[in-house]
Scaffold this motif. Structure first.
Motif, PDB file in Angstrom:
ATOM      1  N   GLU A   1      77.492 -46.697 -55.082  1.00 11.70           N
ATOM      2  CA  GLU A   1      77.491 -45.399 -54.398  1.00 11.70           C
ATOM      3  C   GLU A   1      76.540 -45.413 -53.202  1.00 11.70           C
ATOM      4  O   GLU A   1      76.857 -44.897 -52.139  1.00 11.70           O
ATOM      5  N   ARG A   2      75.365 -46.002 -53.392  1.00 15.51           N
ATOM      6  CA  ARG A   2      74.413 -46.098 -52.270  1.00 15.51           C
ATOM      7  C   ARG A   2      75.008 -46.917 -51.136  1.00 15.51           C
ATOM      8  O   ARG A   2      74.880 -46.570 -49.970  1.00 15.51           O
ATOM      9  N   ALA A   3      75.659 -48.003 -51.460  1.00 18.69           N
ATOM     10  CA  ALA A   3      76.279 -48.849 -50.439  1.00 18.69           C
ATOM     11  C   ALA A   3      77.388 -48.082 -49.722  1.00 18.69           C
ATOM     12  O   ALA A   3      77.511 -48.158 -48.492  1.00 18.69           O
ATOM     13  N   GLU A   4      78.175 -47.334 -50.471  1.00 20.45           N
ATOM     14  CA  GLU A   4      79.255 -46.536 -49.878  1.00 20.45           C
ATOM     15  C   GLU A   4      78.694 -45.471 -48.940  1.00 20.45           C
ATOM     16  O   GLU A   4      79.209 -45.267 -47.842  1.00 20.45           O
ATOM     17  N   ILE A   5      77.631 -44.810 -49.349  1.00 19.98           N
ATOM     18  CA  ILE A   5      77.002 -43.790 -48.504  1.00 19.98           C
ATOM     19  C   ILE A   5      76.446 -44.425 -47.235  1.00 19.98           C
ATOM     20  O   ILE A   5      76.599 -43.881 -46.135  1.00 19.98           O
ATOM     21  N   GLU A   6      75.823 -45.573 -47.354  1.00 19.69           N
ATOM     22  CA  GLU A   6      75.280 -46.269 -46.184  1.00 19.69           C
ATOM     23  C   GLU A   6      76.414 -46.681 -45.236  1.00 19.69           C
ATOM     24  O   GLU A   6      76.309 -46.534 -44.026  1.00 19.69           O
ATOM     25  N   ASN A   7      77.501 -47.196 -45.796  1.00 20.38           N
ATOM     26  CA  ASN A   7      78.654 -47.559 -44.968  1.00 20.38           C
ATOM     27  C   ASN A   7      79.246 -46.344 -44.272  1.00 20.38           C
ATOM     28  O   ASN A   7      79.609 -46.401 -43.093  1.00 20.38           O
ATOM     29  N   GLN A   8      79.327 -45.238 -44.989  1.00 21.19           N
ATOM     30  CA  GLN A   8      79.856 -44.008 -44.395  1.00 21.19           C
ATOM     31  C   GLN A   8      78.937 -43.511 -43.286  1.00 21.19           C
ATOM     32  O   GLN A   8      79.403 -43.079 -42.233  1.00 21.19           O
ATOM     33  N   ARG A   9      77.625 -43.588 -43.487  1.00 18.02           N
ATOM     34  CA  ARG A   9      76.678 -43.173 -42.457  1.00 18.02           C
ATOM     35  C   ARG A   9      76.852 -44.018 -41.198  1.00 18.02           C
ATOM     36  O   ARG A   9      76.898 -43.501 -40.085  1.00 18.02           O
ATOM     37  N   LYS A  10      76.978 -45.329 -41.387  1.00 14.06           N
ATOM     38  CA  LYS A  10      77.180 -46.224 -40.243  1.00 14.06           C
ATOM     39  C   LYS A  10      78.497 -45.919 -39.532  1.00 14.06           C
ATOM     40  O   LYS A  10      78.569 -45.935 -38.301  1.00 14.06           O
ATOM     41  N   ARG A  11      79.540 -45.649 -40.311  1.00 14.63           N
ATOM     42  CA  ARG A  11      80.845 -45.327 -39.737  1.00 14.63           C
ATOM     43  C   ARG A  11      80.782 -44.036 -38.923  1.00 14.63           C
ATOM     44  O   ARG A  11      81.296 -43.962 -37.806  1.00 14.63           O
ATOM     45  N   LEU A  12      80.119 -43.014 -39.463  1.00 10.24           N
ATOM     46  CA  LEU A  12      79.971 -41.747 -38.744  1.00 10.24           C
ATOM     47  C   LEU A  12      79.148 -41.921 -37.474  1.00 10.24           C
ATOM     48  O   LEU A  12      79.455 -41.339 -36.433  1.00 10.24           O
ATOM     49  N   GLN A  13      78.091 -42.728 -37.544  1.00 10.73           N
ATOM     50  CA  GLN A  13      77.264 -42.994 -36.363  1.00 10.73           C
ATOM     51  C   GLN A  13      78.093 -43.677 -35.276  1.00 10.73           C
ATOM     52  O   GLN A  13      78.014 -43.321 -34.108  1.00 10.73           O
ATOM     53  N   ARG A  14      78.904 -44.645 -35.683  1.00  7.99           N
ATOM     54  CA  ARG A  14      79.754 -45.353 -34.726  1.00  7.99           C
ATOM     55  C   ARG A  14      80.782 -44.396 -34.106  1.00  7.99           C
ATOM     56  O   ARG A  14      81.012 -44.424 -32.895  1.00  7.99           O
ATOM     57  N   ASP A  15      81.384 -43.527 -34.942  1.00 10.48           N
ATOM     58  CA  ASP A  15      82.353 -42.556 -34.425  1.00 10.48           C
ATOM     59  C   ASP A  15      81.698 -41.577 -33.465  1.00 10.48           C
ATOM     60  O   ASP A  15      82.296 -41.204 -32.448  1.00 10.48           O
ATOM     61  N   LEU A  16      80.488 -41.150 -33.774  1.00  8.99           N
ATOM     62  CA  LEU A  16      79.763 -40.229 -32.899  1.00  8.99           C
ATOM     63  C   LEU A  16      79.459 -40.887 -31.564  1.00  8.99           C
ATOM     64  O   LEU A  16      79.613 -40.275 -30.503  1.00  8.99           O
ATOM     65  N   GLU A  17      79.045 -42.141 -31.585  1.00  7.88           N
ATOM     66  CA  GLU A  17      78.780 -42.865 -30.340  1.00  7.88           C
ATOM     67  C   GLU A  17      80.050 -42.992 -29.502  1.00  7.88           C
ATOM     68  O   GLU A  17      80.017 -42.820 -28.279  1.00  7.88           O
ATOM     69  N   GLN A  18      81.171 -43.267 -30.162  1.00  2.00           N
ATOM     70  CA  GLN A  18      82.444 -43.374 -29.445  1.00  2.00           C
ATOM     71  C   GLN A  18      82.844 -42.029 -28.846  1.00  2.00           C
ATOM     72  O   GLN A  18      83.329 -41.960 -27.718  1.00  2.00           O
ATOM     73  N   ALA A  19      82.631 -40.952 -29.601  1.00  2.00           N
ATOM     74  CA  ALA A  19      82.974 -39.618 -29.096  1.00  2.00           C
ATOM     75  C   ALA A  19      82.129 -39.265 -27.877  1.00  2.00           C
ATOM     76  O   ALA A  19      82.634 -38.718 -26.896  1.00  2.00           O
ATOM     77  N   ARG A  20      80.844 -39.588 -27.925  1.00  2.00           N
ATOM     78  CA  ARG A  20      79.975 -39.331 -26.773  1.00  2.00           C
ATOM     79  C   ARG A  20      80.391 -40.171 -25.574  1.00  2.00           C
ATOM     80  O   ARG A  20      80.409 -39.714 -24.442  1.00  2.00           O
ATOM     81  N   LYS A  21      80.700 -41.413 -25.842  1.00  2.00           N
ATOM     82  CA  LYS A  21      81.024 -42.347 -24.773  1.00  2.00           C
ATOM     83  C   LYS A  21      82.304 -41.944 -24.035  1.00  2.00           C
ATOM     84  O   LYS A  21      82.401 -42.087 -22.822  1.00  2.00           O
ATOM     85  N   PHE A  22      83.271 -41.422 -24.769  1.00  2.00           N
ATOM     86  CA  PHE A  22      84.566 -41.106 -24.173  1.00  2.00           C
ATOM     87  C   PHE A  22      84.862 -39.605 -24.150  1.00  2.00           C
ATOM     88  O   PHE A  22      86.017 -39.212 -24.037  1.00  2.00           O
ATOM     89  N   ALA A  23      83.843 -38.774 -24.217  1.00  2.00           N
ATOM     90  CA  ALA A  23      84.043 -37.322 -24.249  1.00  2.00           C
ATOM     91  C   ALA A  23      84.718 -36.810 -22.985  1.00  2.00           C
ATOM     92  O   ALA A  23      85.520 -35.878 -23.033  1.00  2.00           O
ATOM     93  N   ASN A  24      84.437 -37.401 -21.845  1.00  2.00           N
ATOM     94  CA  ASN A  24      84.983 -36.931 -20.575  1.00  2.00           C
ATOM     95  C   ASN A  24      86.250 -37.672 -20.175  1.00  2.00           C
ATOM     96  O   ASN A  24      86.746 -37.484 -19.066  1.00  2.00           O
ATOM     97  N   GLU A  25      86.780 -38.485 -21.051  1.00  2.00           N
ATOM     98  CA  GLU A  25      87.933 -39.310 -20.720  1.00  2.00           C
ATOM     99  C   GLU A  25      89.120 -38.469 -20.242  1.00  2.00           C
ATOM    100  O   GLU A  25      89.723 -38.772 -19.207  1.00  2.00           O
ATOM    101  N   LYS A  26      89.456 -37.419 -20.949  1.00  2.00           N
ATOM    102  CA  LYS A  26      90.598 -36.581 -20.572  1.00  2.00           C
ATOM    103  C   LYS A  26      90.351 -35.908 -19.230  1.00  2.00           C
ATOM    104  O   LYS A  26      91.215 -35.912 -18.351  1.00  2.00           O
ATOM    105  N   LEU A  27      89.172 -35.329 -19.065  1.00  2.00           N
ATOM    106  CA  LEU A  27      88.848 -34.643 -17.812  1.00  2.00           C
ATOM    107  C   LEU A  27      88.911 -35.613 -16.637  1.00  2.00           C
ATOM    108  O   LEU A  27      89.520 -35.322 -15.607  1.00  2.00           O
TER     109      LEU A  27
END
Length: 180
Positions: A50-76
């Protein structure tokens, strides 16, 4: 008295019933202890997973957040590319007359306004509206007979709202209050 049963060497001895009960209880407790140790080991494994799964999920969310920030203005920015193309084409014309250049600028401005509105930007044009300090910034007060006090009579610079949040206040002239 001698032991006559060769398979049970203690068959001839008298047994203590209290010792047998203690031994049985000890055996039972040892068995329960082994069961609980097994369950504890299983629970530790589950906890680690469970701890490993939570850590993996945290890393996945961090990566998704970075991608969202990086490409937030893509459509505009993708929507703005045709506007930039039109401006470059207009600047590339060497001998354009003023009317054609003005018409091209007007069409480019309309395209830019359309892109801005599509992305949630709304212009504030408050002429004739009551002064609202949350949306307007008064730059001057003027006499305007026939106009209600604190009414916007001129806009020096448009204001803008992005998705119902003020991006820039409109710079305005307002009428003086009565008697001022």
């Amino acid at each position: 008295m001698e032991n006559t049963n060769p398979t049970r060497p203690d068959a001839g001895r008298s047994q203590d019933p209290g010792a047998d009960a203690v031994q049985a209880e000890t055996d039972e407790l040892s068995q329960k202890l082994a069961e609980y140790e097994n369950k504890l080991g299983e629970m530790r494994d589950v906890l680690l997973r469970e701890r490993a799964e939570i850590e993996n999920q945290r890393k996945r969310l961090q990566r998704d957040l970075e991608q969202a920030r990086k490409f937030a203005n893509e459509k505009l920015l993708g929507d703005l590319l045709p506007v930039c193309d039109n401006l470059e084409r207009g600047l590339g014309v060497a001998n354009a007359d003023v009317n054609a250049l003005r018409e091209g600028m007007d069409l480019t401005l309309k395209a830019l306004i359309k892109v801005a509105e599509t992305n949630g930007l709304k212009a504030l044009d408050p002429v004739g509206e009551p002064f609202n300090p949350e949306l307007h910034q008064a730059m001057s007060m003027v006499d305007a007979p026939g106009a209600a006090p604190n009414t916007v009579v001129a806009v020096m610079q448009k204001g803008y709202v992005l998705n119902d949040r003020l991006l820039r206040p409109a710079l305005v002239s307002i009428t003086k209050p009565a008697g001022a």
